[in-house]
Design an enzyme around this catalytic site. Structure first.
Site, PDB file in Angstrom:
ATOM      1  N   HIS A  48       0.808  -1.213   0.000  1.00 58.00           N
ATOM      2  CA  HIS A  48       0.000   0.000   0.000  1.00 58.00           C
ATOM      3  C   HIS A  48       0.847   1.271   0.000  1.00 58.00           C
ATOM      4  CE1 HIS A  48      -3.674  -2.188   0.292  1.00 58.00           C
ATOM      5  NE2 HIS A  48      -3.392  -2.715   1.462  1.00 58.00           N
ATOM      6  N   GLU A 149      -5.840 -11.547   7.953  1.00 59.95           N
ATOM      7  CA  GLU A 149      -6.672 -10.360   7.762  1.00 59.95           C
ATOM      8  C   GLU A 149      -7.980 -10.645   7.032  1.00 59.95           C
ATOM      9  OE1 GLU A 149      -4.394  -7.564   5.395  1.00 59.95           O
ATOM     10  OE2 GLU A 149      -3.402  -9.182   4.310  1.00 59.95           O
ATOM     11  N   ASP A 175      -8.461  -4.655   7.468  1.00 59.95           N
ATOM     12  CA  ASP A 175      -9.078  -5.691   6.645  1.00 59.95           C
ATOM     13  C   ASP A 175      -9.760  -6.737   7.508  1.00 59.95           C
ATOM     14  OD1 ASP A 175      -8.548  -4.756   4.046  1.00 59.95           O
ATOM     15  OD2 ASP A 175      -6.477  -5.434   4.182  1.00 59.95           O
TER      16      ASP A 175
END
Length: 252
Positions: A48, A149, A175
């Site tokens: 990310h 997650e 998540d």
């Protein structure tokens, strides 16, 4: 691996608490500040964040030059080539996202282990060639943290934690919130129960329970809950907070 890396491995095995800095930017200056500040690890986020393969060696060098932090990176996905690239570049701990099953965890392990250890990693002495210190590294591998997650991962977390070669788990709370019907930043009882289950599974398997946190206050809470490998700040998050605070103070 270096003597410093073996010290990290021993400390984590002995139950040490590690507070880490999460790097999303490609700033060597911020990586230097993180290492010099005294974080136990600095993680380079390729999933990310804005960091790419061409940034890894430069940022790793900045971390190592200014402190003993464990040089860590999160790959974008559970892919053999990317995991092997980080190992070749001298990354000391690899975090792999979206591990949903035992088979996923086993694939990540194989990507880090040479055939002599049962894996399928291809030998590439990239980091060694840069320093002229090429050696037999078949017995060496970075630490491996697999991310829990998703609902699928949570359903299999006890089995995932016992996969040989997995050194720790790393929880992605945002998540995980989606997976249990919560909203990131607004946890519910199911989210709290999931965190407890994950941490308990890691403890039972004798591996390191890790978790991602937004700031030091959340990190302290997770430490009290039994997590030991805890991201306690991010480069852009901390910079944004500090800039806002200084601006607000100046304008008050």
């Amino acid at each position: 691996m270096t003597a410093a890396f073996e010290t990290h491995r021993a400390r984590l095995c002995d139950g040490a608490i590690y507070n880490g800095l999460w790097m999303m930017s490609t700033s060597a200056e911020l990586a230097t500040i993180g290492a010099a500040t005294g974080f136990d690890y600095v993680c380079l986020d390729m999933q990310h964040g804005y960091i790419r393969a061409t940034d890894i060696v430069r940022l790793s060098d900045a971390i190592r030059a200014h402190g003993p932090a464990l040089v860590t990176a999160r790959v974008a996905a559970n892919r053999f080539t990317e995991i092997g690239m980080l190992a070749d570049a001298g990354i000391e701990a690899v975090i792999v996202p979206l591990i949903d099953s035992v088979a996923d965890a086993e694939a990540a392990v194989r990507a880090l282990d040479y055939p002599s250890r049962g894996g399928n990693r291809s030998w590439g002495a990239t980091a060694d060639i840069l320093t002229g210190s090429v050696r037999d590294s078949r017995a060496e591998r970075p630490l491996l943290f697999v991310m829990i997650e998703t609902a699928e991962a949570l359903a299999s977390v006890e089995e995932i934690c016992t996969v040989p070669g997995v050194d720790g788990i790393y929880v992605g709370p945002a998540d995980l919130a989606f997976a249990v019907g919560a909203v990131p930043g607004r946890p519910n009882d199911a989210h709290a129960e999931a965190l407890l289950r994950i941490r308990s599974a890691a403890d039972a398997a004798g591996i390191v329970p890790g978790i991602h946190c937004a700031d030091g206050a959340e990190a302290k809470l997770r430490e009290e809950q039994g997590f030991r490998f805890i991201t306690s700040a991010s480069d852009i998050g901390a910079a944004a907070r500090a800039l806002r605070q200084d601006l607000d103070t100046a304008r008050a």
